[in-house]
Motif scaffolding. Sequence first.
Motif, mmCIF file in Angstrom:
data_model
loop_
_atom_site.group_PDB
_atom_site.id
_atom_site.type_symbol
_atom_site.label_atom_id
_atom_site.label_comp_id
_atom_site.label_asym_id
_atom_site.label_seq_id
_atom_site.Cartn_x
_atom_site.Cartn_y
_atom_site.Cartn_z
ATOM 1 N N ASN A 173 -22.893 35.065 -7.576
ATOM 2 C CA ASN A 173 -22.430 35.739 -6.362
ATOM 3 C C ASN A 173 -23.345 35.420 -5.185
ATOM 4 O O ASN A 173 -22.887 35.134 -4.072
ATOM 5 C CB ASN A 173 -22.369 37.247 -6.574
ATOM 6 C CG ASN A 173 -21.226 37.665 -7.469
ATOM 7 O OD1 ASN A 173 -20.243 36.957 -7.623
ATOM 8 N ND2 ASN A 173 -21.362 38.824 -8.094
ATOM 9 N N ALA A 174 -24.653 35.478 -5.440
ATOM 10 C CA ALA A 174 -25.604 35.188 -4.361
ATOM 11 C C ALA A 174 -25.531 33.719 -3.942
ATOM 12 O O ALA A 174 -25.522 33.401 -2.749
ATOM 13 C CB ALA A 174 -27.017 35.552 -4.810
ATOM 14 N N TYR A 175 -25.483 32.825 -4.908
ATOM 15 C CA TYR A 175 -25.404 31.395 -4.600
ATOM 16 C C TYR A 175 -24.118 31.043 -3.844
ATOM 17 O O TYR A 175 -24.136 30.313 -2.851
ATOM 18 C CB TYR A 175 -25.445 30.580 -5.893
ATOM 19 C CG TYR A 175 -26.825 30.242 -6.406
ATOM 20 C CD1 TYR A 175 -27.983 30.618 -5.728
ATOM 21 C CD2 TYR A 175 -26.979 29.535 -7.592
ATOM 22 C CE1 TYR A 175 -29.240 30.309 -6.209
ATOM 23 C CE2 TYR A 175 -28.234 29.199 -8.085
ATOM 24 C CZ TYR A 175 -29.358 29.588 -7.394
ATOM 25 O OH TYR A 175 -30.597 29.263 -7.876
ATOM 26 N N CYS A 634 -12.322 51.900 -20.976
ATOM 27 C CA CYS A 634 -12.281 50.661 -20.207
ATOM 28 C C CYS A 634 -13.672 50.114 -19.930
ATOM 29 O O CYS A 634 -14.689 50.780 -20.147
ATOM 30 C CB CYS A 634 -11.544 50.884 -18.882
ATOM 31 S SG CYS A 634 -12.444 51.943 -17.705
ATOM 32 N N PHE A 635 -13.676 48.877 -19.445
ATOM 33 C CA PHE A 635 -14.831 48.269 -18.802
ATOM 34 C C PHE A 635 -14.569 48.272 -17.295
ATOM 35 O O PHE A 635 -13.446 48.022 -16.853
ATOM 36 C CB PHE A 635 -15.030 46.825 -19.270
ATOM 37 C CG PHE A 635 -15.628 46.690 -20.639
ATOM 38 C CD1 PHE A 635 -16.999 46.529 -20.801
ATOM 39 C CD2 PHE A 635 -14.826 46.714 -21.765
ATOM 40 C CE1 PHE A 635 -17.556 46.396 -22.060
ATOM 41 C CE2 PHE A 635 -15.366 46.573 -23.031
ATOM 42 C CZ PHE A 635 -16.737 46.422 -23.182
ATOM 43 N N ARG A 636 -15.616 48.512 -16.530
ATOM 44 C CA ARG A 636 -15.484 48.549 -15.068
ATOM 45 C C ARG A 636 -16.586 47.691 -14.460
ATOM 46 O O ARG A 636 -17.741 47.756 -14.895
ATOM 47 C CB ARG A 636 -15.593 49.987 -14.561
ATOM 48 C CG ARG A 636 -15.375 50.136 -13.046
ATOM 49 C CD ARG A 636 -15.435 51.610 -12.660
ATOM 50 N NE ARG A 636 -15.293 51.823 -11.227
ATOM 51 C CZ ARG A 636 -14.134 51.920 -10.591
ATOM 52 N NH1 ARG A 636 -13.008 51.819 -11.279
ATOM 53 N NH2 ARG A 636 -14.094 52.119 -9.285
ATOM 54 N N HIS A 637 -16.205 46.888 -13.479
ATOM 55 C CA HIS A 637 -17.144 45.962 -12.841
ATOM 56 C C HIS A 637 -17.056 46.144 -11.327
ATOM 57 O O HIS A 637 -15.974 45.982 -10.736
ATOM 58 C CB HIS A 637 -16.796 44.532 -13.237
ATOM 59 C CG HIS A 637 -17.719 43.481 -12.703
ATOM 60 N ND1 HIS A 637 -19.082 43.511 -12.897
ATOM 61 C CD2 HIS A 637 -17.466 42.343 -11.975
ATOM 62 C CE1 HIS A 637 -19.624 42.442 -12.334
ATOM 63 N NE2 HIS A 637 -18.671 41.730 -11.767
ATOM 64 N N GLU A 638 -18.182 46.500 -10.722
ATOM 65 C CA GLU A 638 -18.247 46.707 -9.271
ATOM 66 C C GLU A 638 -19.262 45.747 -8.674
ATOM 67 O O GLU A 638 -20.377 45.609 -9.190
ATOM 68 C CB GLU A 638 -18.635 48.147 -8.955
ATOM 69 C CG GLU A 638 -17.650 49.183 -9.490
ATOM 70 C CD GLU A 638 -18.112 50.613 -9.247
ATOM 71 O OE1 GLU A 638 -19.316 50.789 -8.931
ATOM 72 O OE2 GLU A 638 -17.296 51.532 -9.373
ATOM 73 N N VAL A 639 -18.881 45.096 -7.583
ATOM 74 C CA VAL A 639 -19.729 44.113 -6.916
ATOM 75 C C VAL A 639 -19.834 44.469 -5.447
ATOM 76 O O VAL A 639 -18.832 44.791 -4.792
ATOM 77 C CB VAL A 639 -19.154 42.687 -7.060
ATOM 78 C CG1 VAL A 639 -20.051 41.674 -6.357
ATOM 79 C CG2 VAL A 639 -18.970 42.321 -8.521
ATOM 80 N N SER A 640 -21.038 44.387 -4.932
ATOM 81 C CA SER A 640 -21.286 44.600 -3.509
ATOM 82 C C SER A 640 -22.222 43.507 -3.019
ATOM 83 O O SER A 640 -23.290 43.299 -3.603
ATOM 84 C CB SER A 640 -21.913 45.974 -3.262
ATOM 85 O OG SER A 640 -22.287 46.119 -1.903
ATOM 86 N N LYS A 653 -19.103 42.790 1.662
ATOM 87 C CA LYS A 653 -17.814 42.940 1.003
ATOM 88 C C LYS A 653 -18.030 43.546 -0.373
ATOM 89 O O LYS A 653 -19.082 43.349 -0.986
ATOM 90 C CB LYS A 653 -17.112 41.584 0.880
ATOM 91 C CG LYS A 653 -15.646 41.685 0.448
ATOM 92 C CD LYS A 653 -14.935 40.335 0.558
ATOM 93 C CE LYS A 653 -13.464 40.461 0.175
ATOM 94 N NZ LYS A 653 -12.738 39.161 0.339
ATOM 95 N N ASN A 654 -16.995 44.279 -0.847
ATOM 96 C CA ASN A 654 -17.041 44.920 -2.155
ATOM 97 C C ASN A 654 -15.820 44.507 -2.981
ATOM 98 O O ASN A 654 -14.731 44.279 -2.432
ATOM 99 C CB ASN A 654 -17.047 46.445 -2.012
ATOM 100 C CG ASN A 654 -18.219 46.941 -1.205
ATOM 101 O OD1 ASN A 654 -19.361 46.644 -1.525
ATOM 102 N ND2 ASN A 654 -17.940 47.689 -0.146
ATOM 103 N N TRP A 655 -16.009 44.432 -4.295
ATOM 104 C CA TRP A 655 -14.929 44.156 -5.233
ATOM 105 C C TRP A 655 -15.058 45.129 -6.410
ATOM 106 O O TRP A 655 -16.168 45.490 -6.801
ATOM 107 C CB TRP A 655 -15.002 42.746 -5.808
ATOM 108 C CG TRP A 655 -14.855 41.608 -4.849
ATOM 109 C CD1 TRP A 655 -13.727 40.877 -4.604
ATOM 110 C CD2 TRP A 655 -15.885 41.012 -4.056
ATOM 111 N NE1 TRP A 655 -13.988 39.865 -3.705
ATOM 112 C CE2 TRP A 655 -15.301 39.926 -3.351
ATOM 113 C CE3 TRP A 655 -17.247 41.286 -3.867
ATOM 114 C CZ2 TRP A 655 -16.035 39.127 -2.480
ATOM 115 C CZ3 TRP A 655 -17.979 40.506 -2.996
ATOM 116 C CH2 TRP A 655 -17.367 39.436 -2.317
ATOM 117 N N THR A 656 -13.916 45.508 -6.985
ATOM 118 C CA THR A 656 -13.924 46.371 -8.171
ATOM 119 C C THR A 656 -12.784 45.952 -9.093
ATOM 120 O O THR A 656 -11.674 45.668 -8.630
ATOM 121 C CB THR A 656 -13.742 47.855 -7.792
ATOM 122 O OG1 THR A 656 -14.803 48.263 -6.934
ATOM 123 C CG2 THR A 656 -13.752 48.731 -9.045
ATOM 124 N N VAL A 657 -13.079 45.907 -10.399
ATOM 125 C CA VAL A 657 -12.041 45.647 -11.385
ATOM 126 C C VAL A 657 -12.281 46.556 -12.582
ATOM 127 O O VAL A 657 -13.423 46.822 -12.960
ATOM 128 C CB VAL A 657 -12.020 44.159 -11.817
ATOM 129 C CG1 VAL A 657 -13.323 43.768 -12.499
ATOM 130 C CG2 VAL A 657 -10.845 43.868 -12.737
#
Length: 664
Positions: A173-175, A634-640, A653-657
């Motif tokens: 994500n950083a790259y 469930c599995f939950r994945h959050e990205v910021s 930006k944020n993402w969630t699945v």
Amino acid sequence: MDNPIRIEFVRVAMRDGVELLAKITRPDVAGRFPGIMEYNPYRRLRKPLPDSHDEYPPAVPYLAERGYAVVQFDVRGTANSGGFTTQIYSPEERQDAFEMVEWIAAQPWCSGDVGMIGKSYSAVVQWQVAVQDPPALKAIIVRSANDDVYTEWVYPGGCLRPYMFDTYSPLMNAYNLAPPDPDVVGDEWESLWAEHLEKNGPWGIGYLSNPLQGPYWHDQSLAADYRRVRCAVYVIGGWSDCYATALLRAYAQLDCPKKALVGPWSHYYAEEAHAVPGPRIDTRPLYQRWFDFWLKGIDNGVMDEPPVTLFVRDFQPPAVRMPLTEPGRWRNEHEWPIARSQATEFFPSVDGQLAEQPSPDPGHLSLEHRPGSGLSSGIHWGGGILPWGMPVDQRLDDAHSLLFTTSPLAGDLEITGDPVAVLFVSSTAEVAYFRVRLIDVAPDGTSKLVRYGGLNATHRDSHSDPRPLVPGTVYEINVPLKTVSYVFPAGHRLLVAISTADFQNAWPTGKSGTHTIHLGGETPSKITLPVVPDPSAPAPAPEFVELPPADPEALMAPPVYEVIEDQAAGTARVRLGIDSQDGNDTLSLQSTFTVSNREPANAVLDARAVYTVRRDGLEVVVRADESTTSDSECFRHEVSVEITRDGEPAWEKNWTVSVPRQWS
């Protein structure tokens, strides 16, 4: 005499108009030369420092000086290339690679024949190109690659690998959201960066959203059909890396000209200054001989030599830091698997013995599922904090394992090949994981992990269609262990340990329960080891250019590596952290993974990558935060992701699945 070399950067247009940034390192003399292709998304294509060879991979200038044109490029949507990326190994990326092979072959400085070389990502993608069979591709050198992206990388044994989210996902994500290099791209860097920011997405979403084997993983993997590869293949790996099993399995399945070399090394090229463990050798002459034969038509005898070369390991006490060298010896073999190997069975019994005959009487032993098992296991992946995080003395996990031991060995015992455990199991839960460790116990009790394997028993028949266990029903499951070449010394004992988790390497299954191993009678659980006697007619010993042991000063600084069992909270936790610098750029990776022994479904993995790019008059800091959690549903994945430019907020930006938990 070696040729002087020249380095140039070019942009190569793909079928849809996207331009990939390529770096070409080739002889600075007139002529046409075979091409060698290498690519990845890891931001390595930079202008070389004055009076310095840009030596990653280390073979790039070496091969260019000896008459090859080496072409490296950034994956679309990453680093300095145009386009965008939302998943690893995308269909567009695979098509790009096919086109790049043909582009290289058509250049006026190319002879028309192309090879590939690379490690890790740059090795996996060689399979993805080779199965497309581009006419110009004649030979590849695959250094450290899986053959099945699902089973050998993301979901070993049918369980999610924490590494995907404690290290790899935040790193990418950083790259992938950092700016291109202005020194390479020039004035276009801001427009390319804007496209990446607008369209790139977290690769971790794809990992979590595809928890079962299926087209998503098959399309990326060689194992879907090994027969598709027609070019000549040289696989090279290391026992301390995590891909020797996949490489040797691929070697055995391929129907093309092929060779294999497995040394003691971890996830490094053997000629790198910090490559551990040794013995180090210079593999660059091996690369040259391979390509000279297949790309230049030089009859140097490379295909007349024994096709398989192995480093056979000896005992050395375990340590959390990888040693500079390992004891053992090099040996050539005429085939793989080794024809003289003798499948030797050992049977565990209710009294803790590991014998060569099963007990005629049935019995069983049971364990309560403990998600925090695996304190001593180390982290089995190639990258990140290595050379730290190695398995330590296995006695730390004895209290939560079933243990079965032989008597002291009367003589040395070599096992070289693929161990497999066949277990008869049952559980009070619908989901259960069984981990098998093969351990060398020294006379003083020191327990060294030799090889291991694990399986989510709901995947016993298929990774694409898991089936829950019926509580109380006995099932026969096969648990393959990693490929091995190791000598148990006389006086030592073999120990097989069985546990219900390996939390540093496999996300724990989410159901409490009692797991049972059935022994003897009609349910003779066993482990089969490939015992190899000395050859009656040994092949000639291999000859290498030997290098001195790695310089301790060149090794990675000690990272944060904490494994903690909190008795009061009933949790186990692993905390990782490392800071590194590459030229003017810096990277910081931090993560904490916590599992609950009381509530097996509940696990939390928090991770952060901070990547800083510094160029004249520019500083960009990309901070990628992730939280990956599981519960019973469930599995939950959050990205910021937050980006600053010269100290000022520039983008976020944020993402969630959320993905249903499917028998895991």
